[in-house]
Design a protein around this motif. Structure first.
Motif, PDB file in Angstrom:
ATOM      1  N   GLY A   1       0.802  -1.217   0.000  1.00  0.00           N
ATOM      2  CA  GLY A   1       0.000   0.000   0.000  1.00  0.00           C
ATOM      3  C   GLY A   1       0.832   1.262   0.000  1.00  0.00           C
TER       4      GLY A   1
ATOM      5  N   GLN B   1       0.751   2.933   5.099  1.00  0.00           N
ATOM      6  CA  GLN B   1       0.304   1.546   5.267  1.00  0.00           C
ATOM      7  C   GLN B   1       1.497   0.605   5.418  1.00  0.00           C
ATOM      8  OE1 GLN B   1      -2.096   1.506   1.697  1.00  0.00           O
ATOM      9  NE2 GLN B   1      -4.001   1.610   2.886  1.00  0.00           N
TER      10      GLN B   1
ATOM     11  N   GLU C   1       2.943   0.761   8.879  1.00  0.00           N
ATOM     12  CA  GLU C   1       2.139   0.050   9.871  1.00  0.00           C
ATOM     13  C   GLU C   1       2.269  -1.467   9.769  1.00  0.00           C
ATOM     14  OE1 GLU C   1      -1.750   1.637   9.110  1.00  0.00           O
ATOM     15  OE2 GLU C   1      -1.165   3.651   9.799  1.00  0.00           O
ATOM     16  N   LYS C   2       2.746  -1.972   8.638  1.00  0.00           N
ATOM     17  CA  LYS C   2       2.769  -3.413   8.397  1.00  0.00           C
ATOM     18  C   LYS C   2       4.142  -4.053   8.515  1.00  0.00           C
ATOM     19  CE  LYS C   2      -1.225  -3.197   5.332  1.00  0.00           C
ATOM     20  NZ  LYS C   2      -1.710  -3.351   3.951  1.00  0.00           N
TER      21      LYS C   2
END
Length: 179
Positions: free
Chosen positions: A30, A34, A37-38
């Motif tokens: 993403g 994103q 965050e991953k």
């Protein structure tokens, strides 16, 4: 959460191709936010570094700043993690000319800001920018260009193709330090 170690466990040789492939896989997660965050902090820093160096090799610092706004807020931490404190300081001098509360997304406001700082003859629609005097704007543009030139000169020996490991030494050193 995906980690740096997991990404490199099956890679026998880390080079420009494997780094580009990894970055491409991370982009599939993403947006920059994103991805952040991953993945682990170390992997996120690496991802930003790979992109900054790759873009720099193609188009230089102004391209990174003007066309890849979403990377800009994360560049100082990446340069610090890579031990490039002189580059970090000079990069931050450039960014200091951006208005307070600049949102680093490629939208009309950001484009106005970039145009405002790139050339005094470029028209901008932002009322906030247009209240700045022409003299002050000329001074800002001149300073941004001076620091950009300084940053380019500092970066070339490190990330240029004549640099160690074709300019990827900082990335490779960072990976080694994190494993």
């Amino acid at each position: 959460m995906l980690t740096l170690g997991e990404c490199f466990k099956d890679i026998k040789q880390i080079d420009e191709t494997s780094l580009a492939k990894l970055s491409g896989q991370l982009w599939e997660l993403g947006t920059v936010q994103q991805i952040k965050e991953k993945v682990s902090h170390e992997l996120f820093i690496l991802h930003i570094g790979i992109n900054v160096i790759g873009i720099w090799k193609s188009d230089g610092w102004w391209s990174i700043i003007s066309e890849y706004a979403e990377l800009v807020p994360f560049i100082p931490d990446t340069l610090k993690a890579f031990g490039l404190l002189d580059l970090k300081a000079t990069f931050e001098k450039i960014i200091s000319y951006f208005p307070e509360n600049t949102v680093y997304i490629n939208d009309e406001n950001y484009c106005d800001t970039v145009n405002f700082l790139q050339n005094t003859w470029f028209k901008v629609s932002s009322e906030k920018l247009n209240v700045i005097s022409l003299e002050k704007r000329k001074e800002m543009v001149k300073s941004v260009h001076r620091y950009l030139e300084e940053l380019e000169q500092m970066t070339e020996p490190l990330w240029g193709y004549s640099g160690e490991n074709n300019g990827w030494k900082n990335v490779l050193d960072y990976i080694s330090a994190c494993q």
